[in-house]
Design a protein around this motif. Structure first.
Motif, mmCIF file in Angstrom:
data_model
loop_
_atom_site.group_PDB
_atom_site.id
_atom_site.type_symbol
_atom_site.label_atom_id
_atom_site.label_comp_id
_atom_site.label_asym_id
_atom_site.label_seq_id
_atom_site.Cartn_x
_atom_site.Cartn_y
_atom_site.Cartn_z
ATOM 1 N N TRP A 31 -6.277 10.177 6.092
ATOM 2 C CA TRP A 31 -5.353 9.396 5.969
ATOM 3 C C TRP A 31 -5.966 8.481 4.833
ATOM 4 O O TRP A 31 -6.704 8.109 5.324
ATOM 5 C CB TRP A 31 -4.474 9.123 6.506
ATOM 6 N N ALA A 32 -5.473 8.094 4.035
ATOM 7 C CA ALA A 32 -6.017 7.278 2.322
ATOM 8 C C ALA A 32 -4.787 6.438 2.385
ATOM 9 O O ALA A 32 -3.880 6.525 2.364
ATOM 10 C CB ALA A 32 -6.087 8.607 1.113
ATOM 11 N N TYR A 33 -5.188 5.581 1.694
ATOM 12 C CA TYR A 33 -4.452 4.213 0.897
ATOM 13 C C TYR A 33 -4.712 4.192 -0.199
ATOM 14 O O TYR A 33 -5.855 4.157 -0.445
ATOM 15 C CB TYR A 33 -4.078 2.651 2.300
ATOM 16 N N LEU A 34 -3.441 3.196 -1.064
ATOM 17 C CA LEU A 34 -4.689 2.728 -1.996
ATOM 18 C C LEU A 34 -3.629 2.032 -2.713
ATOM 19 O O LEU A 34 -2.077 1.681 -2.168
ATOM 20 C CB LEU A 34 -4.585 3.664 -3.630
ATOM 21 N N MET A 35 -4.060 0.805 -3.391
ATOM 22 C CA MET A 35 -3.079 -0.412 -3.656
ATOM 23 C C MET A 35 -1.634 0.032 -4.848
ATOM 24 O O MET A 35 -1.792 0.961 -5.683
ATOM 25 C CB MET A 35 -3.210 -1.535 -4.746
ATOM 26 N N ARG A 36 -0.502 -0.255 -4.647
ATOM 27 C CA ARG A 36 0.651 -0.514 -5.130
ATOM 28 C C ARG A 36 1.003 -1.318 -7.018
ATOM 29 O O ARG A 36 1.458 -2.295 -6.341
ATOM 30 C CB ARG A 36 2.222 -0.640 -4.631
ATOM 31 N N THR A 37 -0.032 -0.751 -7.899
ATOM 32 C CA THR A 37 0.335 -1.969 -8.734
ATOM 33 C C THR A 37 1.062 -0.298 -10.024
ATOM 34 O O THR A 37 0.834 0.418 -9.696
ATOM 35 C CB THR A 37 -1.797 -1.074 -9.057
ATOM 36 N N GLU A 38 0.754 -1.390 -10.860
ATOM 37 C CA GLU A 38 0.675 -0.706 -11.942
ATOM 38 C C GLU A 38 0.282 -0.058 -12.272
ATOM 39 O O GLU A 38 0.617 2.006 -13.043
ATOM 40 C CB GLU A 38 1.595 -1.741 -12.745
ATOM 41 N N LYS A 39 -0.777 -0.327 -12.044
ATOM 42 C CA LYS A 39 -1.901 0.874 -12.146
ATOM 43 C C LYS A 39 -1.979 2.150 -11.879
ATOM 44 O O LYS A 39 -1.860 3.505 -12.529
ATOM 45 C CB LYS A 39 -3.498 0.630 -12.695
ATOM 46 N N ASN A 40 -1.671 2.475 -10.543
ATOM 47 C CA ASN A 40 -1.934 3.162 -9.368
ATOM 48 C C ASN A 40 -0.466 4.124 -9.497
ATOM 49 O O ASN A 40 -0.027 5.265 -9.157
ATOM 50 C CB ASN A 40 -1.914 2.823 -8.275
ATOM 51 N N VAL B 143 0.206 -1.422 -0.201
ATOM 52 C CA VAL B 143 0.164 -0.164 -0.015
ATOM 53 C C VAL B 143 0.498 1.549 -0.439
ATOM 54 O O VAL B 143 1.763 1.315 0.370
ATOM 55 C CB VAL B 143 -0.475 -0.057 1.101
ATOM 56 N N TYR B 144 0.407 2.587 -1.135
ATOM 57 C CA TYR B 144 0.803 3.258 -0.674
ATOM 58 C C TYR B 144 0.293 4.527 -0.063
ATOM 59 O O TYR B 144 -1.458 4.707 -0.052
ATOM 60 C CB TYR B 144 1.019 4.052 -1.757
ATOM 61 N N GLN C 192 -12.709 4.669 -8.674
ATOM 62 C CA GLN C 192 -12.664 4.746 -7.418
ATOM 63 C C GLN C 192 -10.771 4.120 -7.420
ATOM 64 O O GLN C 192 -10.416 3.271 -7.613
ATOM 65 C CB GLN C 192 -13.013 3.298 -7.042
ATOM 66 N N THR C 193 -10.349 5.050 -6.669
ATOM 67 C CA THR C 193 -8.626 5.530 -6.667
ATOM 68 C C THR C 193 -8.430 4.727 -5.262
ATOM 69 O O THR C 193 -7.720 3.886 -4.977
ATOM 70 C CB THR C 193 -8.472 6.361 -6.088
#
Length: 280
Positions: free
Chosen positions: A99-108, A23-24, A70-71
């Motif tokens: 504070w928010a999180y998003l997935m560390r993916t190639e898309k993101n 996660v980021y 949704q990001t």
């Protein structure tokens, strides 16, 4: 560095157990109690409640209500107070930090780079407030003739939005209403479109709840040794496709475990039983 406590807070909203490497995280200024460009502001006492409502809400783009956008998701909020700063209303300046999180993916990765570089910075929130109060006379929901943005003696006319009812989403935007954050606000009765969306969401939730209960029921029939409480908790993390697949699998198991005799055979057996009784 992401602490274990923060990771635990994130995992409240995830289906799988996430690790720090997956996660980021970043923080955003959602909204504050300052008078904004629309000559409206949130009541200071309502920021805490807004923080509670925004927990778990999705981050999207430009308030476009689509699952494709949704990001990120908010996992923690806090009201920050700045005693040395005074608002146009004359009270202490406060703002809602999230504070928010998003997935560390190639898309993101591109979005992460833009956040780190300060390109994606301004945000705006979508929420519902119960009422609005005139700063000049205290009338509610536009019942007076005072005009927002005008001075009446030494008083600036603005509307104070109170009694948060719901939080829908928060968005990355180019030009927010609030200079420091940005807010898309609504108060009063729901519009037709919003009412329809809410009802659809409620129907969808009821459908999933019923589907989960049915899967648990079938699982208990298929395996009498299954721990119902643990299985119910596990099922709560599954989406519709996974639930339907489980439902089909358990139905197949039950069909083998409790085979149904063909109707003609049942009728023949019933007839023989009747004849036996008659002969006796």
């Amino acid at each position: 560095m992401l602490t274990k406590e923060e990771l635990d807070q994130i995992n409240r909203f995830s289906k799988a157990e996430l690790t720090a490497d997956q996660v980021y995280t970043f923080s955003v200024r959602l909204c504050d109690n300052e008078v904004d460009r629309d000559f409206e502001r949130f009541g200071t006492e309502d920021l805490e409640r807004l923080g509670e409502l925004f927990l778990g809400k999705s981050g999207i783009f430009d308030h476009q209500w689509s699952a494709k956008g949704q990001t990120a998701r908010i996992y923690r909020t806090e009201v920050v107070r700045e005693p040395g700063t005074v608002t146009a209303a004359g009270d202490e300046y406060c703002w809602l930090k999230a504070w928010a999180y998003l997935m560390r993916t190639e898309k993101n990765q591109e979005l992460i780079t833009e956040i780190e570089g300060g390109i994606k910075k301004e945000v705006s929130v979508g929420c519902s407030m119960g009422r609005s109060v005139c700063s000049v006379c205290g009338a509610e929901n536009g019942a007076c003739g005072h005009v927002k943005g005008q001075m009446y003696g030494e008083k600036l006319c603005f509307m104070e939005l109170k009694d948060p009812k719901d939080a829908y989403e928060w968005s990355f935007v180019a030009v927010p209403a609030q200079p420091r954050a940005g807010v898309v606000k609504r108060f009063g009765s729901e519009g037709t479109e919003l009412r329809t969306l809410r009802k659809q969401a409620e129907l969808g939730q009821r459908y999933l709840t019923g589907l989960r209960r049915e899967v648990v029921r079938l699982a208990m029939l298929a395996d009498g040794h299954l721990d119902g409480k643990i299985f119910t908790k596990a099922v709560g993390r599954l989406d519709e496709a996974e639930l339907l697949e489980l439902k089909r699998a358990y139905e197949a198991q039950i069909a083998k475990k409790f085979p149904v005799a063909p109707q003609l055979r049942q009728q023949a057996e019933t007839k023989r039983e009747d004849e036996a009784v008659f002969l006796v």
